[in-house]
Structures are given as C-alpha cells and as structure tokens.
Design an enzyme around this catalytic site. Sequence first.
Site, PDB file in Angstrom:
ATOM      1  CD  GLU A 108       0.759  -0.049   6.559  1.00 39.52           C
ATOM      2  OE1 GLU A 108      -0.163   0.718   6.988  1.00 39.52           O
ATOM      3  OE2 GLU A 108       1.789   0.439   5.680  1.00 39.52           O
ATOM      4  CG  ASN A 122      -0.176  -0.043   2.462  1.00 41.12           C
ATOM      5  OD1 ASN A 122       0.779  -0.553   2.813  1.00 41.12           O
ATOM      6  ND2 ASN A 122      -0.586   0.879   3.510  1.00 41.12           N
ATOM      7  CB  CYS A 149       2.574   3.202   4.806  1.00 41.38           C
ATOM      8  SG  CYS A 149       1.775   4.992   4.669  1.00 41.38           S
TER       9      CYS A 149
END
Length: 965
Positions: free
Chosen positions: A574, A570, A572
Amino acid sequence: MPPPTPADTSSVTITAPQRLRVIKRTGDVVPFDADKIAVAMRKAFIAVEGDNADASSRVRDVVQHAAAAIEQAFLRRLPDGGTLHIEDIQDQVELALMRAGEQKVARAYVLYREAHARARATAGDIARPHPSLNVTLTDGTKRPLDLGRIETLVLDACEGLGNVEPGLVVEESLKNLYDGVSVDGVSQALMMTARTLVEKEPDYTYVTARLLQDILRREALGFLGIAKEATYQEMAELYRPAFDAYVARGIEFEQLDPRLAEFDLARLGAALDHTRDNAFTYLGLQTLYDRYFLHRDDVRYELPQVMFMRVAMGLALNEEDREGRAIEFYELLSRFDYMASTPTLFNAGTLRSQLSSCYLTTVPDELDGIYSAIRDNALLSKWAGGLGNDWTPVRALGAWIKGTNGRSQGVVPFLKVVNDTAVAVNQGGKRKGAVCAYLESWHLDIEEFLELRKNTGDDRRRTHDMNTANWVPDLFMKRVFEDGEWTLFSPSTCPDLHDLYGAAFEQRYGEYEAMTRSGELTLFKRVRAKDLWRRMLSMLFETGHPWITFKDPCNLRSPQQHAGVVHSSNLCTEITLNTSTDEIAVCNLGSINLAQHVVDGVFDGEKLRRTVRTAVRMLDNVIDINYYAVPQAKRSNLRHRPVGLGIMGFQDALYAQDVAYASEAAVTFADRSMELVSYHAIEASSDLAAERGRYESFEGSLWSQGILPIDSLERLRVERGEKYLEVNTAATQAWDQLRDKVTDQGMRNSNVMAIAPTATISNICGVTQSIEPTYQNLFVKSNLSGEFTVVNAHMVNDLKSRGLWDEVMINDLKYYDGSVQPIERVPADLKAKYATAFEVEPKWLVEAAARRQKWIDQAQSLNLYIQGVSGKKLDVTYRMAWLRGLKTTYYLRALGATSVEKSTVARGSLNAVSNAAPEQAPTASPAPAAAEPRGVEDFLTGRAGSGSRAPSASDIDELGCEACQ
C-alpha cells in the site's frame, strides 16, 4: 406508589423428594420442596396482576403444571439425587413462565432478580460460600468458592446485552469447577462457558471479553498495589489511581518515557472511561492482552483504557496543549473511531518509540551496499518495521563483474540471505520478521525470481519465509495485450531503466531492444510477453507469490516525482514512496473505522471530517517523535513527512446500510466514502502546514502545482494511452476550493493516504479488516492468540428478524463452511448481502478498489479472492486491475473448482466449525471430488482443480508482519 415486585424463591426449603437438596445464597444446604415453587409463582402473578390473580383458574393451572414440570426436570437431571443452587430453581421458574406464555410475569421476575442481585452487590452482601468447593489463592491458601462474586461478575458481563442468559453461564461454569481450583481457573471456566455460546448468540463474545477483564484487572491492579480484584462497577473509581500507579511503575521499570509524568495525570485520569472496556469482543481483548499490554516479568500491568491513554500521551508529547490533545487522541482511539497501527500501539509513550510501520529501501549493485542493505533490514526489523526491498539494480546471473573479471550469481543468492535474516531477527522477539523483495519484469533474473517460493528445486535458491512481488512496467502489460515480445536485460548493461517510467521508459527500452539486434548488447533474453505473464500468474496461483504491482501508475501519480522515483512498494503493497541509496522511505499508518461512521444506517460525513482531522494530526506527530534505527530513514522521513491514513470496517459499513458487497451501491459507497476521506485528509494536512510549516520538499511537487490525486489520473491517461485506462472520474466535493488552499498554504505531508491490511487492529476494534469482504459467516479464526469462534453478528440479527436463527441454521452454516448460499430457506436478498469473500466475483473487488484509487496518493492492500479458478479468470482479473488504474495488488486467495462431499455433521458439538476455507460450497447433492489435473498448461487453459491449498482463516490474518496491521 412503587410497582409490586415478584416473590423471591430463595425462601424455598422443601420437604420432598428428600434426595434433592438446595444450596442457598448463604451457602446453607436445605431439602428441596416443590410446593414452595408453586407458592413463589403465585406471588409472582399477584405482584404483576394484583390480588385477584390468586383466584384465577388460569393462574392456578399455570402454576400447578409449571411447578410439576420443574420438579420433574430436576429429577431427570439428578435421578440419584444431588444439590441444586437456588439460582437453578429461579432459572427454571423464568423458563416455565415463558413457556406458559406469561411474558409479562416472566419479564417482571427477571427484572426483580437482577435488581436484587445489584442490591446485594451494592450492599456488599455478595459473599455466598459454596458448601463444598474451595478456591486456591496465589499464596497457596484456600477459601470457599464465592458464589455471590461469580454471580456479580456474570451479571456485569451480561449488562446491556439483551440476548444472553447470565444464569446459564453461571450454571454451566459451576459444572466445570473442582475443589481446589485456582482463582484464575474460576475465571477461565466462566470465560470458556461464555465462549462456547458465541456461535449461537454473537453477543456472548462481549460476555467472554468482559469476563477476561476480571483476570486482567486482578493481574494489573494487584501488581500496581491498588486492589486484589475488582468488579466492572468498581473500576469507575479504580481506573484513576491505577493510571497514576501505572505511570510511576512504568517509568521505574524504564519502559515508559519519563516525560509522561510531566502531564497533568489527574486531568487525564479523570478522562478515562471505564464503560468503553465493554466495547471489546473476546478476540479483540485477548489480542491486546497477549501482544500489546505492557508487562513486567510476564505480568500485564496495563489496562485497556490506560493503554489508549498511554498511546495518546505518547503522540501528544510535543503539543502545546498536551493534555487537551492527549484527551482528544484518547477519545478517538478508545471509541474505535480510528486506530493507530501496531508499532504505534506497541511503542508510543515508551522509551523506544519506534512508531512507524513501513520501510522501503533500494539495494545498490555493489557488495558493500548489498550487505549494508541487509544490515539495515535487520536493524529495522528489530524495532518492528515491515520491509520492502527494491532489488532491481543488482546485476543478473551471468553479468560481468569488473573488479574480479568474473560472472555474477545474480540476485537470488542474496535473497536467500535476506530470507534467513528475516527469520533470525524476528522483530524484537515479538513476531516473525517480514520482508518483501521487488524485481522489475525486465530483469534477466525474473524467471528464477518467480520460483523463489516453490517447494521443489534447489533449496539453496528458494526463499520460503519472505515475500516477493513483481514490479511491472506499463510497457510489459501493453506487450501482453498486443501479444508482443519482451526482452530481459541485466541492469548492469542498462542501469537507467530502473529510474525511468512512462513514455521515457518506453523510448529507452526500445533503444535497448534495438541494441540487442545490432549486437551492441549481448546479455539479454527474448521471450513472448504472454508466456512470461502466464508464468507470473501460474506462480501466483501455485505459491501465492510474487504479487503483481504496477510501476508506472505508482510513479506517474506520485506527488513527489520531482524528488525521486518509486522503485517498489512495501511489505503489504500500500506504500508508494521514493527510495534511493541515500534515502529509506518511511511510512506511518493508521486507519479510520468506517463502521463507526454509519449512524442509524446513514454515513455521517461530518463525524468523518472530525475523525480525519484528528487522525492526520496524530500521524504527523509520529514523524517527530519516532525513533529511527538508521539515519537514511530519519533523513527521508523528516524531509518528506509522508503518512498513510487508511480505512477499515468497509464491509461492516455496508452491512449497516443494508448494502451487498457485490453491487453498484457498494462501488458507489467505496467511491464517495474515499472521496470524503481524501478531501478531509488533504485539507487537514494543508491546515497543519499553515500551523506548523510545509514539508521540506514541497516546492516542485504535484501539490505545489495544484495537482491533487484525482487530477493525476490525467497524467496516467496521457502517458499510458487512452485505450489502456478505464476509470470513473466523477466527483462530488468542492475540489477547486481545496486546490486553491493547497497551493496557497502548502502541505505538511508529501503523502497522506494508504489503505493497509489492518488485520490485527481491526480485530481490536471488532470489525472486518480493511476493505475486505467477510471471509466466512461462521468459522474459527486462528492467530497467535489462539482460536476464536467468529460469527457474523449482522447476519444473525437479520436471520433473527425473519425467524430463521435456530439450531438447524447453525448446523447448516457449519456444514456449508459459513456460507448461506446453499441454504434454501435463506431469502435471496440475505444471500446477496452475506455473500462471503470467495462468493463475491473479483470484478466487484477491483471496481471498488478502482473507485478508491483515484482519490489516494499512495495505494491499497487489495487481496483478490477467486473461487473456481481458471487461467482465464486470473488473466481477466489482473488485466482488469491494470486497466482500472490500480497501483498494486496483494495476496491472491484462490480456491479450486472441485467440491468436497461431507457425509456427516456433528450435531450438537459446540465450536465444530471449520477453520479452513471450503474448496467450494457443496450443492444440495454434492458430487464426488473430481480428479485434479496438474501442471502449468492445465492451469492456464482453465482445467486445473486446486493447484494451491485452500487458505485458512489464520492465513488471512497472520500475514507474517503486523507493521501495517
């Protein structure tokens, strides 16, 4: 018999010198009389030591010298005469007693003053009009400045904080007021005064936050018709009626879900705890005030505890015992044991409850599908979602287009449209839209993809506002290690590579390479794997993009291999969930505050268990309550029900245990704490399955086979090869027992864990973000709410305990940009404990992350901080990340190897703290900055200086989107 009390100096009405005058609490102005100070001090000694104290020569000497010193201090301050407040005189009496070594008398005097201030406030006798200053009310009328209320506000703000001086805040604030100042102007003056003291004493951040609450209370209570203003103490009674009025008005304004009115509001109102307002730091509360509290016509009418209860109610809407669960959820949020992600805090309990954080999509290789994907981006971004797009299926530059018999322009032109869409649809007008594009390393457009964030070249083929990430197969990394060749393809001629991973990918990729040699495939390019790897690292260093993420561990360890393929992470890095043209993956995030689970220096596993179980329930509830902007997202989320429980405050938890980040003890704590989170989270989801039913696609998953995240490491080892995986697999919990439970009961959620960046919600909770080391020990943090002086309170307390916290230390920290390493008088153990992000060798970041990754079914947002960067260090760090089995990495924070000489330090200037990271902490005798070599080759051979600018504190926090934070 009650203890004697020291005398009150409010009776001082002195006769000389006539040019000084005193403002009494009544507002009367009388002449200054130094003799009265001596009388009052003698009474103070008598109150503590008895009647014989007055005959003591020691007491007479102390009193005589102290009274004279106080008078001279005032004359020096006001040589031409002027007015003093009675509080000024009492402050000086306190200081004189302490300087004389009379600590018992001074302490009794302080307690006496505070007790009388409380008594006056309780009796309502707090109004003390200023003799010359008036306040302008909101309706334009004026009234005398109420010195008594100011005193009460400051005393409330300082209550329970042992290292702050209420009198100093009042005194300095009055100096900044003028006749006709607004009511908010008075509050701002108080806040700003307290704020300037934060760098000297971290507890002033709480004082500033509590003073900010006066503004918030006046704004919210006035708007709701509850009260024009209120003190902290009064909120014990006012929170309940304010809560009732808030729910009614919020529904009336069509901002709150009408179902909130169906709750037992009296029961919920009684559960609101006004004392928890005191837990906010200034940064945390200002962040809530600016960006989270509900408002109408720019007036905030949501109070902090009301906001937490609104979120709790929003997450308990479908519970059988709604009130009981809402209170349970409220307790977790308001105590900062756990915090939901920003979209949940924004929208829970509102009419448009878009609570999810992340959306992952796969873009198909046809024009209608491409623009449908861009449309989906816009709709998801509108409702505050962070986006990850898999662009690998789109054919490369030069590929044949069957429909037009033309040649494709490749991926890049479409990414330019994605970039501009993210700018245009700025998450509902609240903050910038944010998207990350992923491309596999075998894609023929990968070389141009690497340069998307460059500031040079054709701007039509640049994307300055979006993020990019490499989706790297294991085979590529093996070729890098073996110094082999790497072939780039267009997915239009080898489309199945997109869905293959592990041994199957390696076999098929080899077949395609053979086809290039036989002439069956003509659209390809052969490069040296190491050369492409160098370009990846070079662009990462120069532009911060594309990030390095690894395709095979994301898929080989995914519990949902039977249901699809993980094609990207995604925004970020994670989240690792399956995507396809039919399903948009959705993840719902929240984070455990590890710092709240270290009690008296010991990690409290039982408290963690309770927190995790409630947190998983809250996250699961999000899925059913959530608003879905596009049908593919709803279909996917209801079928698989993934959630992402993470952690934050890791560094604070280490501090609380007296552990340095760069240590084996820290790596062990990362391992053990994440093992406990994993165990309890999996168990909680399994117990929810027993209560509510398994998720739809459970059968065939790794869970259904009794394969837990720790077990999936063996799959990665087998597929990748023994020599390419170096992971510690030690465990301490009863995992066999949990395996049996999962296979028997099933799981409620396909995925349970993911560690998000938490930059914003960690600010709310007042802890370090996510799994990050401390950025700097003293700096100015800049974000959308303004600039905030941040000082490491743990460090200050340790320095105080060793007698090292003073003005010199503060100025040294400013000079060295928050680093204690160059400060000779700081002991070695404290230098190790308070090493900052760029002073912790990246190997420790990777090792700790590897220990966590073995327990996590998704991934973690892992920023890497590298000081004195060289090509070799980058190469070693990212190879190590792959060898240790990490699934993804996030930002690279790189500082050049040069140092900057500082010729002066502004001694005595408050808040003169750098808001940018240092290039390198100077040594005792810093050398002049060396010339900085330029170019990729210089960088890769380790001779580069600072090919990228030093990141600032605002970069660390404001990464473009708060969805995961």
